[in-house]
Design a protein around this motif. Sequence first.
Motif, PDB file in Angstrom:
ATOM      1  N   ASN A 115      11.968  -7.884 -35.484  1.00  0.00           N
ATOM      2  CA  ASN A 115      11.902  -6.432 -35.668  1.00  0.00           C
ATOM      3  C   ASN A 115      10.797  -6.044 -36.645  1.00  0.00           C
ATOM      4  N   PHE A 144      18.779  -5.753 -32.808  1.00  0.00           N
ATOM      5  CA  PHE A 144      17.946  -5.559 -31.626  1.00  0.00           C
ATOM      6  C   PHE A 144      18.870  -5.387 -30.441  1.00  0.00           C
ATOM      7  N   MET A 146      19.197  -4.965 -26.671  1.00  0.00           N
ATOM      8  CA  MET A 146      18.536  -5.097 -25.373  1.00  0.00           C
ATOM      9  C   MET A 146      19.538  -5.491 -24.288  1.00  0.00           C
ATOM     10  N   ILE A 191      16.455  -1.587 -33.080  1.00  0.00           N
ATOM     11  CA  ILE A 191      15.464  -1.312 -32.047  1.00  0.00           C
ATOM     12  C   ILE A 191      16.202  -1.378 -30.717  1.00  0.00           C
ATOM     13  N   MET A 193      16.191  -0.926 -26.507  1.00  0.00           N
ATOM     14  CA  MET A 193      15.389  -0.884 -25.289  1.00  0.00           C
ATOM     15  C   MET A 193      16.187  -0.172 -24.201  1.00  0.00           C
ATOM     16  N   GLN A 206      10.671   1.257 -19.026  1.00  0.00           N
ATOM     17  CA  GLN A 206      11.375   0.971 -20.274  1.00  0.00           C
ATOM     18  C   GLN A 206      10.573   1.374 -21.508  1.00  0.00           C
ATOM     19  N   MET A 208      11.031   1.444 -26.115  1.00  0.00           N
ATOM     20  CA  MET A 208      11.786   1.000 -27.285  1.00  0.00           C
ATOM     21  C   MET A 208      11.731   2.074 -28.354  1.00  0.00           C
ATOM     22  N   GLY A 258       7.818  -0.371 -23.321  1.00  0.00           N
ATOM     23  CA  GLY A 258       8.831  -1.290 -23.824  1.00  0.00           C
ATOM     24  C   GLY A 258       8.559  -2.741 -23.479  1.00  0.00           C
ATOM     25  N   ALA A 262       8.077  -5.894 -25.870  1.00  0.00           N
ATOM     26  CA  ALA A 262       8.965  -7.047 -25.716  1.00  0.00           C
ATOM     27  C   ALA A 262       8.178  -8.344 -25.655  1.00  0.00           C
TER      28      ALA A 262
END
Length: 439
Positions: A115, A144, A146, A191, A193, A206, A208, A258, A262
Motif C-alpha cells: 500500500n 487491501f 480486492m 485501498i 479495488m 476497474q 482503486m 486499477g 495492481a
Amino acid sequence: MEFDLTDRQQHWRDRVRDFIEKNVRPRHHEYVQQAAEGERWKVLPVVEEEKERAKAQGIWNLFMPPRSGRAHVDDSFEFEGPGLTNLEYALCAEEMGRIGWASEVFNCSAPDTGNMEVLLRYGTRGQKDQYLAPLMNGEIRSAFLMTEPDVASSDATNIECTIAPDGDGYVLNGRKWWSSGAGDPRCKVAIVMGKTDKSADRHSQQSMVLMPLDADGVTILRHLPVFGYDDAPHGHMEIELKDVRIPKSAMLLGEGRGFEIAQGRLGPGRIHHCMRTIGVAEEALAKMARRLQQREAFGKPIYKHSIWEHRVSKARIDIEMTRLLCLKAADMMDKAGNKNAKQEIAMIKVQAPNMALSIIDDAIQAHGGGGVSEDYGLAQAWAHQRTLRLADGPDEVHERSIARMEFARHAPDPNEPAHKGMGSGMAAGSGAGGAAASA
C-alpha cells in the motif's frame, strides 16, 4: 554472474540479522505471552518498543523503492526510505521471515508495504500527506480490499464491487473478504479495488480508491481464521461496503487504471512474500535438524536413519535453489524492470511456498506429536505458508502465465513441416521403445 555480496548488500543484511538476533528473537516469548492475554485485537507493547528501537537505528521502511524505480517522480523527498534495491531488500526480508513479527518491527510488513508503494508511486501529494506519512512513521496500519467471496477473484475482471461516480464523490457497494490487517485497531485506511465503468474495455473497468475504515457503511461482518489461527492482532476480515461515500480526491491515479496499479503493486508484493518464505524454511530446517539429533528411535539417533538424511539434504538443496531463483528475480526487477521479470516473479511465487511447505511438513514429522502442537510453531508456520499458494494469485494462474510465455518463446514456424522425423539433436530409440517414441 557474481555470487559474492557487495559491501552494501552485506551491510544491510547484517544490520537486520543482528537486530533480530539481539532484540527480536530474545523477546519472542514476550510476544507470545502478550498476544495470548486479554483482548485479541490489540496493539502489543513488545512490537511497539522494538519498532522505536529499529526506527532510531535507521533500519526502517527498507522496502521503499529508490527514486529511479518509480513510475511518477515528484519532489516528495520526505517519502523515501534508505533506497534499497529489490536485491538488497531480498536479503533483508529473508532474515525477517525467520520470526513472524520481525517484519513489522522494521515497518516492512504486508499489506502496508504494498500500500505504501502504491501511494508513493501513484498517490497525489494530498494522499501522501494524509496516509503515506503516518504509514511510514508506523503510526497507522492499512488493508487491501480486492478479493471477493462470490466470484473467482483469481481473475480480477470478475470483481463485482462498484465504485459509482456520484456528484462530487463516489459510492462504494460490495463485499470483500480476506482483507488482511483489518483486525488491527490501528488500521485506518484501505485501498479498495472495484468497478467504475462496466461498459469499458475488460481491463479498464476497474479502479482503486482510498477508503477510511471508519467511514459510514463499512461493516466488518466476521473474522476469517486460517486453519483455526486468528492471526490476531492482524487478522483477515470479511467486510461489507454499503453505500459508502468517499470524495473524488480518494481516487488513485484515475478511473479505469486499477489494473495498472495492481501490476505495479503485486509484482514487488509477490516477491516480498517469497523472500520471507526462504527465512521460514531455514527456521524449519534448523528445528528439524536439532530435533533429529536430540531423539533416539530403534536403538540409534533418529538422524542416523537414512530417510532423514535424504529429507534434510533435499531441504538444503531446495532452499539453495529457491534462494538463487528469488535473487535472480529481484536482480532482474532492478535491472530490467518488473514487466521484464514477470516470468521469474511467477516462477518464484510458485516455487517458494511449495518448497517451504515441504520442509515444514518434514519438520513436523520429525517432531512427532510435538510438530502438530503449538509448542514449536511449525503448525502455524505451515498454515501461513499454505495461504501463500493462494495469496497474490493462486499457483495455477502463475503456472498458466509461465507456460504461455514458454509457448510463445518456442512457437512453431508456420513454414516448417509439422513432422520432420528424428532430427540430429535427438537420439533415435531402438526396438519397441523407439517405435513408441516416434508414434
